[in-house]
Design an enzyme around this catalytic site. Structure first.
Site, short mmCIF file in Angstrom:
data_model
loop_
_atom_site.label_atom_id
_atom_site.label_comp_id
_atom_site.label_asym_id
_atom_site.label_seq_id
_atom_site.Cartn_x
_atom_site.Cartn_y
_atom_site.Cartn_z
CB SER A 1 -4.09 -6.67 4.36
OG SER A 1 -3.69 -5.39 3.96
CG HIS B 1 -1.93 -1.01 1.32
ND1 HIS B 1 -2.09 -1.81 2.43
CD2 HIS B 1 -2.89 -1.40 0.45
CE1 HIS B 1 -3.10 -2.65 2.24
NE2 HIS B 1 -3.60 -2.43 1.04
CE LYS C 1 -12.52 -7.09 1.25
NZ LYS C 1 -11.36 -6.31 0.86
NE ARG D 1 -2.86 -7.31 -4.26
CZ ARG D 1 -3.58 -7.25 -3.16
NH1 ARG D 1 -3.00 -7.42 -2.00
NH2 ARG D 1 -4.86 -7.03 -3.20
P1 ADP Z 1 -9.34 -4.42 -0.94
O1 ADP Z 1 -9.79 -4.20 0.44
O2 ADP Z 1 -9.99 -3.58 -1.98
O3 ADP Z 1 -9.22 -5.86 -1.32
P2 ADP Z 1 -6.83 -3.47 0.00
O4 ADP Z 1 -7.39 -2.58 0.98
O5 ADP Z 1 -5.98 -4.59 0.51
O6 ADP Z 1 -7.86 -4.00 -1.04
O7 ADP Z 1 -5.97 -2.66 -1.03
C1 ADP Z 1 -6.43 -1.49 -1.66
C2 ADP Z 1 -5.80 -1.39 -3.00
O8 ADP Z 1 -4.41 -1.57 -2.90
C3 ADP Z 1 -6.28 -2.43 -4.02
O9 ADP Z 1 -6.34 -1.80 -5.28
C4 ADP Z 1 -5.20 -3.46 -4.01
O10 ADP Z 1 -5.11 -4.12 -5.26
C5 ADP Z 1 -4.00 -2.58 -3.80
N1 ADP Z 1 -2.88 -3.31 -3.23
C6 ADP Z 1 -2.82 -3.93 -2.03
N2 ADP Z 1 -1.62 -4.53 -1.85
C7 ADP Z 1 -0.90 -4.27 -2.99
C8 ADP Z 1 0.42 -4.60 -3.43
N3 ADP Z 1 1.23 -5.37 -2.70
N4 ADP Z 1 0.81 -4.17 -4.65
C9 ADP Z 1 -0.01 -3.43 -5.42
N5 ADP Z 1 -1.27 -3.08 -5.05
C10 ADP Z 1 -1.70 -3.48 -3.86
#
Ligand code: ADP
Length: 171
Positions: A136, A20, A44, A98
């Site tokens: 996460s 992030h 979630k 990703r």
């Molecule tokens: P969500 O709750 O929408 O599944 P997250 O809160 O974990 O996603 O992440 C928010 C955004 O950050 C999403 O677009 C996710 O693809 C991106 N993201 C999370 N981890 C990574 C990473 N390691 N590399 C690139 N993008 C990431």
């Protein structure tokens, strides 16, 4: 004078990872003002309540901006993303991509959001290769089982998670 370009980077951030943070830094190169928007307590079942996720992100952002965080703001939201985007005057949504696994979900979300408001563009960014695979969800799984999560999250987040799981184990 042209209007500043405001972007929203939405997510759950439960908790914030190096992936992030990588996307946040890249996003600031794309927009003039970045709002990191943390989705409230959704279906979630997040590990950390939204207020804690906001506080954690604010701390991490303060550490990368040397106190001048004027370009990045952290907010929580509990409404439709497109309504939130409109309410803060943003015209861009930033998302991280990703591997292939993210693509279908992101593709559908971007497509449906485009229908809801065609004036807002979704921009996808990729983290550097060392941060690309971090999620996460797996950070929590590894941490819960006592694995070293120091490669995946900033040090303060590691401490918080370690304390949290220790409390869980104590029951
Ligand atoms: P969500 O709750 O929408 O599944 P997250 O809160 O974990 O996603 O992440 C928010 C955004 O950050 C999403 O677009 C996710 O693809 C991106 N993201 C999370 N981890 C990574 C990473 N390691 N590399 C690139 N993008 C990431």
């Amino acid at each position: 004078m042209t209007q500043p370009l405001i972007g929203v980077y939405p997510g759950t951030f439960d908790p914030v990872t190096n992936g992030h943070m990588d996307i946040i830094v890249r996003s600031t190169r794309v927009v003039d003002q970045l709002i990191v928007a943390i989705a409230g307590n959704d279906g979630k079942g997040p590990l950390f309540p939204v207020e804690e996720r906001v506080a954690m992100l604010e701390d991490e952002i303060a550490s990368i901006t040397n106190g001048d965080g004027s370009k990045i703001k952290v907010m929580s939201f509990d409404i439709l993303l497109m309504d939130f985007v409109g309410s803060v005057g943003a015209s861009v949504i930033l998302r991280g991509l990703r591997a292939v696994s993210d693509f279908e979900y992101e593709f559908q979300m971007a497509g449906m959001n485009a229908r809801l408001n065609p004036k807002v563009e979704t921009v996808f960014l990729m983290a550097s290769d060392r941060n690309q695979f971090i999620s996460s969800r797996f950070v929590k799984e590894i941490g819960r089982l006592g694995g070293d999560i120091g490669h995946f999250v900033p040090p303060r987040i590691k401490t918080r998670l370690t304390e949290r799981f220790a409390r869980e184990r104590e029951g």
